[in-house]
Write an enzyme that holds these catalytic residues in place. Structure first.
Site, PDB file in Angstrom:
ATOM      1  N   GLU A 169      -5.379  -8.699   1.405  1.00 12.73           N
ATOM      2  CA  GLU A 169      -6.061  -8.248   2.850  1.00 12.73           C
ATOM      3  C   GLU A 169      -7.544  -7.965   2.444  1.00 12.73           C
ATOM      4  O   GLU A 169      -7.913  -7.402   1.365  1.00 12.73           O
ATOM      5  CB  GLU A 169      -5.395  -7.010   3.249  1.00 12.73           C
ATOM      6  CG  GLU A 169      -4.256  -6.908   3.932  1.00 12.73           C
ATOM      7  CD  GLU A 169      -3.683  -5.769   4.174  1.00 12.73           C
ATOM      8  OE1 GLU A 169      -4.436  -4.715   4.892  1.00 12.73           O
ATOM      9  OE2 GLU A 169      -2.275  -5.349   4.562  1.00 12.73           O
ATOM     10  N   GLU A 188       0.738  -1.216  -0.040  1.00 14.19           N
ATOM     11  CA  GLU A 188       0.073   0.048  -0.088  1.00 14.19           C
ATOM     12  C   GLU A 188       0.772   1.325  -0.029  1.00 14.19           C
ATOM     13  O   GLU A 188       0.849   2.221   0.991  1.00 14.19           O
ATOM     14  CB  GLU A 188      -0.919  -0.089   1.111  1.00 14.19           C
ATOM     15  CG  GLU A 188      -1.942  -1.160   1.292  1.00 14.19           C
ATOM     16  CD  GLU A 188      -2.984  -0.961   2.143  1.00 14.19           C
ATOM     17  OE1 GLU A 188      -2.815  -0.314   3.199  1.00 14.19           O
ATOM     18  OE2 GLU A 188      -4.208  -1.745   1.991  1.00 14.19           O
TER      19      GLU A 188
HETATM   20  O1  LIG Z   1      -6.773  -1.336   8.834  1.00 13.93           O
HETATM   21  C1  LIG Z   1      -6.744  -2.499   8.611  1.00 13.93           C
HETATM   22  C2  LIG Z   1      -5.426  -2.959   7.450  1.00 13.93           C
HETATM   23  C3  LIG Z   1      -4.169  -2.480   8.299  1.00 13.93           C
HETATM   24  O2  LIG Z   1      -3.891  -3.138   9.624  1.00 13.93           O
HETATM   25  C4  LIG Z   1      -3.028  -3.036   7.333  1.00 13.93           C
HETATM   26  O3  LIG Z   1      -1.327  -2.609   7.891  1.00 13.93           O
HETATM   27  C5  LIG Z   1      -3.079  -2.059   6.115  1.00 13.93           C
HETATM   28  O4  LIG Z   1      -2.330  -2.753   5.077  1.00 13.93           O
HETATM   29  C6  LIG Z   1      -4.516  -1.900   5.804  1.00 13.93           C
HETATM   30  N1  LIG Z   1      -4.834  -1.037   4.603  1.00 13.93           N
HETATM   31  C7  LIG Z   1      -6.296  -0.940   4.802  1.00 13.93           C
HETATM   32  C8  LIG Z   1      -7.110  -0.046   3.624  1.00 13.93           C
HETATM   33  C9  LIG Z   1      -6.410   1.198   3.478  1.00 13.93           C
HETATM   34  C10 LIG Z   1      -6.740   1.965   4.859  1.00 13.93           C
HETATM   35  C11 LIG Z   1      -5.439   2.104   5.331  1.00 13.93           C
HETATM   36  C12 LIG Z   1      -5.127   2.677   6.418  1.00 13.93           C
HETATM   37  C13 LIG Z   1      -6.194   3.150   7.093  1.00 13.93           C
HETATM   38  C14 LIG Z   1      -7.660   3.025   6.786  1.00 13.93           C
HETATM   39  C15 LIG Z   1      -7.546   2.363   5.333  1.00 13.93           C
HETATM   40  C16 LIG Z   1      -6.635  -1.712   5.741  1.00 13.93           C
HETATM   41  N2  LIG Z   1      -5.451  -2.037   6.492  1.00 13.93           N
END
Ligand SMILES: OC[C@@H]1[C@@H](O)[C@H](O)[C@@H](O)c2[nH]c(CCc3ccccc3)c[n+]21
Length: 487
Positions: free
Chosen positions: A387, A209
């Site tokens: 993910e 990401e």
């Molecule tokens: O928020 C859940 C997970 C994180 O724990 C992971 O480290 C990360 O790769 C990840 N990306 C996303 C989707 C994009 C996002 C990132 C940060 C905050 C909100 C949305 C959700 N998550």
């Protein structure tokens, strides 16, 4: 029932900073994220939760236990990480690499010869490297698939000091991705890890990401991401350096490995709320969301002029999907509309009436099906869901979320999307960045005090599907959206 191919992979993803720490001796204090979440000002202003990663699920020590649970749930693949700040606690600037720039100063080539790897061994923490080898080997010895992703957000403090960048500006502090040197240092890190660990890796990913790193870091100061320095110019600079870092890491990994090298990207589905904005939303999708991977796949993008040193640098695509971004015309401009997607009510509902997670993210599996079909058409690359998951401490919706999104993957595959597997986020509860332990994404609940693991009911649903490689008839009802709307 919905049957997946017999070699379709089911598993989960983890990242170092969020999972490893928890028992004494596992701490990694010399990273930008460490200083960021310990900063008393950030805690006092509520920018970060005040929870600390050193109180996390302790995977560094308890990895055998988690691998046992993963295996018991029918998992056959893990996407894992490796912390740059652990491997190189001291700067690597003085180690030679052959760097080539074009007339615009773009870094078009980096070579890290074996002599440089030997130099790097003298300043690396070889004990940490050895411990990562033990962790990965424990999973591989079970006959499983392992995908290693090199970068999942924390940078070594010698490369990025976020508190100094915010206070003094990027010209008077270690500026991370704003500094062109980061491209070369990342290539050295990538070459070093590929040289030492390729025998345990089935597929490589350079980064997780990158779009979240430059967007949340430089244009979303309330996101709680470092350095919280608002500048669209800085965002652009970081994006370009992350694009180059990916391409140069791809090149050097290929010097030491014949495995596939991909990238894991934060996708969403930009969703027009009305037909009238459909065309503009499609244009936004292409210009904004797809541009990073366009650059490193096609060698050009809507906002990046053609560069053949960036072309053909993606063997597979990691798709992270959680929810949609709803768009409509607001005061003449087509913009994301709040109340949908990632901005629903925490533990409540979106304006669509659709249920939301504890994080307020609208449960919208339709977006995953549309996204996968669109990506298949655009790139024709092998894909993995790297993910997909939900912050749901009470496990109210996780079974519905899981089955409805697997159904979306199934429908996209039926239309030709080449999806090789589904990696849930995540096996256990973990440290959710600025939210700390408030957001619980685990199929498995972790008591962060005792470190004991407890299965949530949705873990048993996961096990039924993963062991049988199908959504069995008796679980099909869980894919119905009827359970996910306000009554
Ligand atoms: O928020 C859940 C997970 C994180 O724990 C992971 O480290 C990360 O790769 C990840 N990306 C996303 C989707 C994009 C996002 C990132 C940060 C905050 C909100 C949305 C959700 N998550």
């Amino acid at each position: 029932m919905y049957k997946f191919p017999k070699d379709f992979l089911f598993g989960y993803s983890w990242s170092g900073f969020q999972f490893e720490m928890g028992l004494p001796g596992s701490e990694v204090p010399n990273s930008d994220w460490w200083v960021w979440v310990h900063d008393i000002e950030n805690i006092a202003t509520g920018l970060v939760s005040g929870d600390l990663p050193e109180n996390g699920p302790a995977y560094w020590d308890l990895y055998k236990k988690d691998h046992d649970i993963a295996e018991s749930l029918g998992m056959d693949a893990i996407r894992g990480g490796i912390e740059w700040a652990r491997i190189f606690p001291k700067p690597t600037f003085d180690v030679k690499a052959r760097v080539e720039k074009d007339e615009e100063g773009n870094i078009v080539s980096v070579e890290v010869p074996e002599s440089s790897i030997k130099e790097l061994e003298k300043i690396a923490d070889m004990k940490a490297l050895e411990h990562y080898r033990e962790i990965y080997a424990d999973w591989k010895e079970r006959g499983k698939t392992f995908i290693l992703n090199l970068y999942h957000w924390p940078l070594p403090l010698w490369l990025h000091d976020p508190l100094k960048v915010r206070k003094l500006g990027p010209d008077r502090a270690p500026a991370g991705w704003l500094d062109d040197k980061s491209v070369v240092e990342f290539a050295k890190f990538a070459a070093f890890v590929a040289y030492h660990l390729d025998d345990l890796v089935d597929s490589w990913s350079t980064m997780n990401e990158p779009n979240v790193v430059y967007q949340n870091g430089y244009t979303r100061p309330t996101s709680g991401f470092p350095p919280g320095y608002l500048s669209f110019e800085a965002e652009r600079k970081a994006k370009m350096n992350l694009i180059q870092a990916h391409a140069r890491a791809y090149d050097v990994i290929k010097e030491y490995s014949d495995k596939d090298v991909g990238i894991i990207y934060a996708y969403t589905w930009p969703d027009p709320l009305r037909e009238e904005v459909e065309d503009e939303v499609r244009a936004i999708r292409e210009r904004e969301l797809y541009s990073f991977v366009d650059a490193v796949h096609f060698g050009k993008a809507a906002d990046i002029e053609e560069r053949d040193d960036l072309q053909g640098k993606v063997d597979w695509l990691g798709v992270n999907y959680y929810s949609r971004l709803a768009f409509d015309r607001v005061n003449g401009h087509v913009l994301p509309v709040s109340g949908y997607g990632f901005s629903g009510e925490r533990g409540g509902y979106a304006r669509s009436g659709r249920a939301c997670s504890d994080f307020g993210w609208e449960i919208y599996p339709e977006g995953l099906e549309k996204l996968l079909k669109d990506l298949a058409k655009r790139y024709g690359l092998p894909m993995m869901i790297t993910e997909n998951g939900i912050a749901d401490a009470a496990d109210r919706y996780r079974s519905h979320y899981l089955v409805s999104h697997l159904r979306a993957v199934y429908e996209a595959m039926k239309e030709g999307a080449d999806v090789r597997g589904y990696l849930h986020w995540s096996l256990t509860d973990n440290y959710e960045w600025a939210q700390g332990f408030r957001m619980r994404f685990g199929l498995v609940y972790v008591d962060m005090g005792t470190k004991k693991r407890y299965l949530r009911p949705s873990a048993l649903v996961f096990r039924e599907i993963a062991t049988r490689k199908e959504i069995p008839e008796e679980l099909e009802h869980l894919s119905s959206l009827d359970f996910l709307v306000r009554r």
